[in-house]
Structures are given as structure tokens and as C-alpha cells.
Design an enzyme around this catalytic site. Structure first.
Site, short mmCIF file in Angstrom:
data_model
loop_
_atom_site.label_atom_id
_atom_site.label_comp_id
_atom_site.label_asym_id
_atom_site.label_seq_id
_atom_site.Cartn_x
_atom_site.Cartn_y
_atom_site.Cartn_z
N SER A 145 0.86 -1.19 0.00
CA SER A 145 0.00 0.00 0.00
C SER A 145 0.89 1.23 0.00
CB SER A 145 -0.90 0.01 1.23
OG SER A 145 -1.56 1.26 1.34
N TYR A 169 -0.94 -1.03 10.86
CA TYR A 169 -1.11 -1.35 9.45
C TYR A 169 -0.06 -0.68 8.55
CZ TYR A 169 -3.20 -1.92 4.85
OH TYR A 169 -3.40 -2.23 3.53
#
Length: 246
Positions: A145, A169
Site C-alpha cells: 500500500s 497497518y
């Protein structure tokens, strides 16, 4: 050589839903044989049935990326079925429990996220590498990401493209990017190309379906990297717009 062995063989982890499912569908549309890696038996078989109904040569692969024995068994299943693996897409990931501000996050949350998003990728990749080495043009795609980009996290306009503050995350994707580079260094000189991919802000259950992109759109970059030519790039980080800074 059988028809099965002549086909490109792929494995997509976390492929029972969302982006992973669409990656499997997209690769299957190319005529590939696609392993649907997922730990939930019911969801896995439902996904396989849907893909087969759409004409995809799909097969289920029981796989919990957090479990050594599960990864070993998955590799054995593919070994017995096809004798090799051409493409591995490490897609399975979790966001982790909230809150994730570094002053409030539970360390157990970070451990859980890293176990799936980083160690799980290492576990599965290492289990599959003997099969990937048998391919003449193996590809590994690690679904990352742009929130893992340290360049973007530290940019003056980071609030626009670095995502929310998340000590679990976001750093897990930074860690995954770093691991991807280490694999690239070790696999230099082989037929294996390995790259990281960002699908964008996709509407999935990971974000409560708040994303602005569809799973099909999110799958596109993984499919592109899974089908790179022999002289394609390795050790890079891409989204649909091009290369992303680490």
C-alpha cells in the site's frame, strides 16, 4: 506434458473475496489455472464455485498464512497437482484492531498485523519458492500500500496521501516493502521477478467499504505485475499511475 502443466499456474492468497478474488478472476480469464488460497473452507469453496461458473480453472488451496503447517501443506497440494508454480500473489492481509495511534495502540495488535502482513508473506513465499524455481518465468507480487511509503509518510503534504495515523497497518506495509527488496537482492540472477503493488483505496471489508475504487480496479496492478515479460522490472513498487517511491 498434460494440458494442466502447460497452463500457467498461479496462487493468490486471501482470494475468497475482495481484491484477492478479483485477482484470481483476472488471472483465470487469461486461461491460467488459479489456486484460491483462503483459510475459511466455506468461503474458499464458494469462491472456487463462482470462478468455475465464470469459466476459470480454479482450485481451492486451504491456507492460513499465519501457520507453518498450513503453508507447507499448501505447497504440497500444488506440488501434487501441477509440479510447479509460476505466479504467487501475496494478497492476504489484515488491518488490525483499533485504535492504532502509536500512543494508544495495543502492542498485541501490532504483533498480529505483522504476523499476517509480513511474516505470513515470508512464510508462504518460502514454502512456494521450490515450486517457483521450477518455472521458467516466475513472478511474485506482494500486495502492499502507498501508506507504507516512507517518502509519502514524511512528505509535507502527507495528510493527502499517507492515510490515517496507524502504528500497526501502515508500518506493516513499510516492513513488507523492505522484505520485498531483500528477496529481490537474494533472487537476483534467477528467473523470478518480485515486485510490490498498491491497489489504491479499494472498497473492501478492511476499510468498512469506504474505499473509492472497486476490487476489480484494485486487482489490475497485481495482474499487470503477474504478467510481466521476461525483461520486466524487479524490486520495484507500483500502483496504477506508475512507480511509487519507497
Amino acid at each position: 506434458m498434460s494440458e494442466l502443466n502447460e497452463r500457467t499456474i498461479a496462487l493468490v492468497t486471501g482470494a475468497n473475496k475482495g481484491i484477492g478474488y478479483q485477482i484470481a478472476a483476472g488471472l483465470g480469464a487469461l486461461g491460467w489455472s488459479v489456486g484460491v488460497g483462503a483459510r475459511d473452507a466455506g468461503r474458499r469453496e464458494t469462491a472456487v464455485e463462482r470462478l468455475r461458473a465464470a469459466g476459470v480453472d480454479a482450485f481451492g488451496v486451504p491456507l492460513d498464512v499465519t501457520d507453518d503447517a498450513s503453508a507447507t501443506a499448501a505447497a504440497q497440494l500444488i506440488e501434487e497437482r501441477s509440479g510447479r508454480l509460476d505466479v504467487l500473489v501475496n494478497n492476504a492481509a489484515i488491518v488490525g484492531a483499533m485504535p492504532q495511534e502509536p500512543t494508544r495502540v495495543d502492542p498485541a495488535t501490532i504483533r498480529a498485523v505483522v504476523e499476517t502482513n509480513v511474516i505470513g508473506v515470508i512464510r508462504v513465499t518460502n514454502a512456494m519458492l521450490p515450486l517457483l524455481r521450477r518455472s521458467t518465468a516466475a513472478r511474485i507480487v506482494n500486495m502492499s500500500s502507498t501508506v507504507g511509503s516512507l517518502t509519502r509518510q514524511s512528505a509535507p503534504d502527507r495528510e493527502l496521501n499517507a492515510g490515517p495515523v496507524a502504528a500497526g497497518y501502515s508500518p506493516s506495509k513499510t516492513f513488507l516493502n523492505a522484505v520485498t527488496l531483500q528477496y529481490t537482492r537474494e533472487l537476483t540472477g534467477t528467473d523470478i521477478l518480485i515486485n510490490a503493488a498498491c491497489p489504491g483505496y479499494v472498497a473492501t471489508d478492511l476499510n468498512g467499504f469506504r474505499g473509492t475504487r472497486t476490487p476489480e480496479q484494485g486487482a489490475a496492478i497485481a495482474i499487470k505485475l503477474a504478467t510481466l515479460p521476461t525483461d520486466g522490472p524487479t524490486g520495484h513498487f507500483f500502483d496504477d499511475a506508475g512507480e511509487v517511491p519507497w
